[in-house]
Design a protein around this motif. Sequence first.
Motif, PDB file in Angstrom:
ATOM      1  N   MET B 114       1.070  -1.134  -0.063  1.00 45.13           N
ATOM      2  CA  MET B 114      -0.074   0.044   0.076  1.00 45.13           C
ATOM      3  C   MET B 114       0.921   1.194  -0.212  1.00 45.13           C
ATOM      4  O   MET B 114       0.477   2.164  -0.717  1.00 45.13           O
ATOM      5  CB  MET B 114      -1.060   0.073   1.466  1.00 45.13           C
ATOM      6  CG  MET B 114      -1.831  -1.281   1.052  1.00 45.13           C
ATOM      7  SD  MET B 114      -3.494  -0.555   1.001  1.00 45.13           S
ATOM      8  CE  MET B 114      -3.712   0.921   2.138  1.00 45.13           C
ATOM      9  N   GLY B 115       1.903   1.179   0.942  1.00 44.34           N
ATOM     10  CA  GLY B 115       2.765   2.507   1.057  1.00 44.34           C
ATOM     11  C   GLY B 115       3.639   2.758  -0.031  1.00 44.34           C
ATOM     12  O   GLY B 115       3.760   4.235  -0.228  1.00 44.34           O
ATOM     13  N   VAL B 116       4.173   2.027  -0.602  1.00 42.07           N
ATOM     14  CA  VAL B 116       5.265   2.292  -1.857  1.00 42.07           C
ATOM     15  C   VAL B 116       4.623   3.274  -2.844  1.00 42.07           C
ATOM     16  O   VAL B 116       5.083   4.242  -3.023  1.00 42.07           O
ATOM     17  CB  VAL B 116       6.159   1.245  -2.123  1.00 42.07           C
ATOM     18  CG1 VAL B 116       7.247   1.574  -3.132  1.00 42.07           C
ATOM     19  CG2 VAL B 116       6.957   0.787  -0.880  1.00 42.07           C
ATOM     20  N   PRO B 117       3.547   2.583  -3.364  1.00 43.04           N
ATOM     21  CA  PRO B 117       2.834   3.244  -4.544  1.00 43.04           C
ATOM     22  C   PRO B 117       2.239   4.663  -3.980  1.00 43.04           C
ATOM     23  O   PRO B 117       2.202   5.786  -4.517  1.00 43.04           O
ATOM     24  CB  PRO B 117       1.657   2.460  -5.045  1.00 43.04           C
ATOM     25  CG  PRO B 117       2.058   1.220  -4.370  1.00 43.04           C
ATOM     26  CD  PRO B 117       2.917   1.288  -3.368  1.00 43.04           C
ATOM     27  N   ALA B 118       1.789   4.553  -2.560  1.00 40.09           N
ATOM     28  CA  ALA B 118       1.143   5.710  -2.167  1.00 40.09           C
ATOM     29  C   ALA B 118       2.274   6.859  -1.971  1.00 40.09           C
ATOM     30  O   ALA B 118       1.846   7.923  -2.312  1.00 40.09           O
ATOM     31  CB  ALA B 118       0.393   5.586  -0.735  1.00 40.09           C
ATOM     32  N   ALA B 119       3.358   6.622  -1.368  1.00 41.50           N
ATOM     33  CA  ALA B 119       4.336   7.495  -1.373  1.00 41.50           C
ATOM     34  C   ALA B 119       4.746   7.942  -2.528  1.00 41.50           C
ATOM     35  O   ALA B 119       5.051   9.415  -3.032  1.00 41.50           O
ATOM     36  CB  ALA B 119       5.638   6.975  -0.557  1.00 41.50           C
ATOM     37  N   LEU B 120       4.915   7.210  -3.657  1.00 40.13           N
ATOM     38  CA  LEU B 120       5.371   7.503  -4.876  1.00 40.13           C
ATOM     39  C   LEU B 120       4.257   8.696  -5.718  1.00 40.13           C
ATOM     40  O   LEU B 120       4.716   9.850  -6.258  1.00 40.13           O
ATOM     41  CB  LEU B 120       5.450   6.442  -6.102  1.00 40.13           C
ATOM     42  CG  LEU B 120       6.933   5.643  -5.956  1.00 40.13           C
ATOM     43  CD1 LEU B 120       6.375   4.272  -6.647  1.00 40.13           C
ATOM     44  CD2 LEU B 120       7.903   6.280  -6.578  1.00 40.13           C
ATOM     45  N   GLY B 121       3.099   8.410  -5.384  1.00 39.93           N
ATOM     46  CA  GLY B 121       2.170   9.204  -5.925  1.00 39.93           C
ATOM     47  C   GLY B 121       1.929  10.438  -5.249  1.00 39.93           C
ATOM     48  O   GLY B 121       2.032  11.540  -5.731  1.00 39.93           O
ATOM     49  N   LEU B 122       2.318  10.591  -3.747  1.00 34.43           N
ATOM     50  CA  LEU B 122       2.211  11.810  -3.062  1.00 34.43           C
ATOM     51  C   LEU B 122       3.312  12.632  -3.322  1.00 34.43           C
ATOM     52  O   LEU B 122       3.155  14.100  -3.348  1.00 34.43           O
ATOM     53  CB  LEU B 122       1.975  11.365  -1.500  1.00 34.43           C
ATOM     54  CG  LEU B 122       0.869  10.984  -0.913  1.00 34.43           C
ATOM     55  CD1 LEU B 122       0.987  10.685   0.393  1.00 34.43           C
ATOM     56  CD2 LEU B 122      -0.316  12.001  -1.011  1.00 34.43           C
ATOM     57  N   VAL B 123       4.565  12.056  -3.774  1.00 36.32           N
ATOM     58  CA  VAL B 123       5.573  12.894  -3.800  1.00 36.32           C
ATOM     59  C   VAL B 123       5.618  13.456  -5.255  1.00 36.32           C
ATOM     60  O   VAL B 123       6.098  14.473  -5.639  1.00 36.32           O
ATOM     61  CB  VAL B 123       6.949  12.096  -3.480  1.00 36.32           C
ATOM     62  CG1 VAL B 123       8.174  13.217  -3.780  1.00 36.32           C
ATOM     63  CG2 VAL B 123       6.786  11.914  -1.898  1.00 36.32           C
ATOM     64  N   ARG B 124       5.393  12.564  -6.247  1.00 41.67           N
ATOM     65  CA  ARG B 124       5.362  12.840  -7.690  1.00 41.67           C
ATOM     66  C   ARG B 124       4.473  13.508  -8.513  1.00 41.67           C
ATOM     67  O   ARG B 124       4.486  14.447  -9.045  1.00 41.67           O
ATOM     68  CB  ARG B 124       5.777  11.427  -8.430  1.00 41.67           C
ATOM     69  CG  ARG B 124       7.012  10.886  -7.827  1.00 41.67           C
ATOM     70  CD  ARG B 124       8.344  11.442  -8.698  1.00 41.67           C
ATOM     71  NE  ARG B 124       9.556  11.197  -8.347  1.00 41.67           N
ATOM     72  CZ  ARG B 124      10.078   9.898  -8.809  1.00 41.67           C
ATOM     73  NH1 ARG B 124       9.538   9.225  -9.723  1.00 41.67           N
ATOM     74  NH2 ARG B 124      11.317   9.670  -8.136  1.00 41.67           N
ATOM     75  N   ALA B 125       3.197  13.230  -8.031  1.00 40.17           N
ATOM     76  CA  ALA B 125       2.093  13.626  -8.790  1.00 40.17           C
ATOM     77  C   ALA B 125       1.591  15.026  -7.977  1.00 40.17           C
ATOM     78  O   ALA B 125       2.077  15.324  -6.960  1.00 40.17           O
ATOM     79  CB  ALA B 125       0.866  12.647  -8.549  1.00 40.17           C
ATOM     80  N   SER B 126       1.178  15.772  -9.038  1.00 34.15           N
ATOM     81  CA  SER B 126       0.635  17.012  -8.414  1.00 34.15           C
ATOM     82  C   SER B 126      -0.871  17.235  -9.070  1.00 34.15           C
ATOM     83  O   SER B 126      -1.083  17.027 -10.120  1.00 34.15           O
ATOM     84  CB  SER B 126       1.335  18.383  -8.725  1.00 34.15           C
ATOM     85  OG  SER B 126       1.506  18.311 -10.206  1.00 34.15           O
ATOM     86  N   PHE B 127      -1.922  17.394  -8.097  1.00 37.93           N
ATOM     87  CA  PHE B 127      -3.394  17.428  -8.311  1.00 37.93           C
ATOM     88  C   PHE B 127      -3.716  18.130  -7.379  1.00 37.93           C
ATOM     89  O   PHE B 127      -3.430  18.192  -6.064  1.00 37.93           O
ATOM     90  CB  PHE B 127      -3.707  16.009  -8.576  1.00 37.93           C
ATOM     91  CG  PHE B 127      -3.475  15.172  -7.319  1.00 37.93           C
ATOM     92  CD1 PHE B 127      -4.403  15.139  -6.181  1.00 37.93           C
ATOM     93  CD2 PHE B 127      -2.324  14.404  -6.920  1.00 37.93           C
ATOM     94  CE1 PHE B 127      -4.106  14.407  -5.248  1.00 37.93           C
ATOM     95  CE2 PHE B 127      -2.074  13.772  -6.158  1.00 37.93           C
ATOM     96  CZ  PHE B 127      -3.166  13.586  -5.015  1.00 37.93           C
ATOM     97  N   PRO B 128      -5.062  19.012  -7.673  1.00 43.76           N
ATOM     98  CA  PRO B 128      -5.770  19.659  -6.560  1.00 43.76           C
ATOM     99  C   PRO B 128      -6.221  18.499  -5.411  1.00 43.76           C
ATOM    100  O   PRO B 128      -6.670  17.779  -5.634  1.00 43.76           O
ATOM    101  CB  PRO B 128      -6.922  20.177  -7.201  1.00 43.76           C
ATOM    102  CG  PRO B 128      -7.256  19.258  -8.524  1.00 43.76           C
ATOM    103  CD  PRO B 128      -5.770  18.929  -8.887  1.00 43.76           C
ATOM    104  N   GLY B 129      -6.218  19.229  -4.246  1.00 42.03           N
ATOM    105  CA  GLY B 129      -6.578  18.209  -2.857  1.00 42.03           C
ATOM    106  C   GLY B 129      -5.317  17.214  -2.627  1.00 42.03           C
ATOM    107  O   GLY B 129      -5.828  16.521  -1.863  1.00 42.03           O
ATOM    108  N   LYS B 130      -4.248  17.653  -2.765  1.00 36.24           N
ATOM    109  CA  LYS B 130      -3.200  16.809  -2.412  1.00 36.24           C
ATOM    110  C   LYS B 130      -2.934  16.626  -0.923  1.00 36.24           C
ATOM    111  O   LYS B 130      -2.799  15.528  -0.457  1.00 36.24           O
ATOM    112  CB  LYS B 130      -2.043  16.874  -3.057  1.00 36.24           C
ATOM    113  CG  LYS B 130      -1.084  15.982  -3.113  1.00 36.24           C
ATOM    114  CD  LYS B 130       0.279  16.195  -4.061  1.00 36.24           C
ATOM    115  CE  LYS B 130       1.615  16.010  -3.667  1.00 36.24           C
ATOM    116  NZ  LYS B 130       2.631  16.460  -4.439  1.00 36.24           N
ATOM    117  N   ALA B 131      -3.167  18.102  -0.504  1.00 32.95           N
ATOM    118  CA  ALA B 131      -3.056  18.116   0.964  1.00 32.95           C
ATOM    119  C   ALA B 131      -3.879  17.234   1.688  1.00 32.95           C
ATOM    120  O   ALA B 131      -3.688  16.303   3.009  1.00 32.95           O
ATOM    121  CB  ALA B 131      -3.012  19.545   1.393  1.00 32.95           C
ATOM    122  N   ILE B 132      -5.159  16.983   1.311  1.00 33.51           N
ATOM    123  CA  ILE B 132      -6.496  16.326   2.040  1.00 33.51           C
ATOM    124  C   ILE B 132      -6.004  15.031   1.744  1.00 33.51           C
ATOM    125  O   ILE B 132      -6.035  14.167   2.794  1.00 33.51           O
ATOM    126  CB  ILE B 132      -7.784  16.670   1.198  1.00 33.51           C
ATOM    127  CG1 ILE B 132      -7.896  18.032   1.323  1.00 33.51           C
ATOM    128  CG2 ILE B 132      -8.686  15.752   1.842  1.00 33.51           C
ATOM    129  CD1 ILE B 132      -9.020  18.619   0.708  1.00 33.51           C
TER     130      ILE B 132
END
Lengths: 284, 307
Positions: B114-132
Amino acid sequence: MKARWGLMLLGPFLVSFVLLTSSQYMFLHGSFFADIGYGRLGADLTAGNYLRFFSDPFYLQVLNITILASALAAAFTIVAGFPVAYVIARMRSRWSMVLLAMIVLSSFITIVIKIFGLIIIFQADGSLNRFLLWLGVVQQPVTIIGNMVGVVVGLTYFTLGFSVLLMYGIVQTIPRSLEEAGQIHGASRIGVFRQVVLPLCLPGITIGFLMVFNLCMGAFTSAALLGGGRVLTLPVMIQRTVLMEVKYAMGASLAAVLLVSVLTINLVSLVILRRFRAARLVIA
Amino acid sequence: MMRSGAQAVLTATTAVPRPRWRRMRLGTLAGAALTIAWMAGVYLYMLMPLVVVAGASFSGAAKKEGFYVAHSYVQFPPEHLTLAWYGAIPAAQLEALLLSFGIALGASFLACVMGVPAALGLVRASFPGKAIVSSLFRAPLQIPAVVSGIAFLQLYYAVGDLTDLYINGTFIGLMIGHVFLATPFVIGTVSSILQRFNLRLEEAALTLGASRWGTFRQVTLPVIMPGVYAGALYAFMVSFGDVPVSMFLGGSGFNTYPVELFYSMEGDFSPSSLASATVVMVFSLVMLLAVQRIIGLDNLLRSKGGR
């Protein structure tokens, strides 16, 4: 490329979202029923559990004790831990790694085992009491198990390692050169610490205090074992209500009160901190 | 700071040198002594309980006035040495150890999934509502574990009422709760490495003709691997050490080791618990050393517990 990273997020996000919202919704929903014994719930929605909580001095006392013990423990943890974190962060020898590794090691051991050791040390005929009696400091064995002191000691113990690691990170963000500048200008070590290091670390320390306070508010194991069933904090009360009295709805209400008070206290203190900082900027 | 600094310089130049020097020396000495005493006190407080548990586990039973007194078993420093308690670890605790091990292994594996793809997405992707989204992933750290425990128990009951499939008190039920607790730690450690990652490395691989999957496997993955190891270790330890969630989601005869130990301390205490606790401590130490060997201590420390 960009779209793909976002897609990777989708699976974990959905799983986390479903787990988080469904579990939180179910327990909040469950808190609005009445317990009718043997773990069964009444059919009608009611706010009775919450009314009982806020009208019963016993429950309010539990909430008070939880907040007081957590605040005290968080304060002790920060005061005890910050100098340690500072010294480790400013050490120039390889010993700093060893000292950090010891903290990491102790934080890896199950809290139950550590509290076990703490109880052996602090119990009425434990090592500490025999030592104190032998020294003649005390005439009667003193015990901290089952009173407020014990709970605060247990909570402090629970959070100390974490807070040292946290504040080590904070001290590391402050360049050494600032302290050297202070020393070159003739400030003493204590002067540098008080006038340079502490003000720069203060924002980090306050956030650290809040994090430690949160941990203490939710701490179950250390509070339960050192409270000895006589000092009840909210997490201990929740466990007893659900697993011993089999009152799921009341337990859920207590859990909701705990969750909301943690969130409220954090929110309020963050707002106050921001005001305070803004005000100070205006004065300066 | 500046004003007091200037004052200090002034007094230093105007004062008679020798006594001032001596006073400073004494002050520094007292400061050093205080610092060392403070450090020693904090470390003693943190580590002494571990030493006491290990030491007392070798302590022979002490007879007081002809009969054994339960708490006088637990002695530190021990009066007689014995290994007897290691042979007397109750079967329930051994079973609980096995269960804890299985759950922690599974939970740390799933937390990585769960965590590795989530971290990759959280750090690399930029989209509205990322903080949430990011704070949603961190929510299990903010919610007190007791609350998570009762929340999952209620969820399991509700699911059970709908489908007749009650998973509280089962392996799967425990596992879901533990994955929920452990995932943020993997996200934390992997993100902290990814944030320092030099994107040019990947660009270089791509320009040199590597496929995207090849780039990920041969460039990205090796770089974030220390974070994955550290995260898996934290996840394992969080799961292995958890009491509140396991207490709610387990059941009688189906408890993890810390819960079993918790109950044994509240009720029918036996010094063999000290022996099993010592075994667990040695095991944790070995695991920490092993991971430290693979990724290095500074990598482990830099992740700051994944929080």
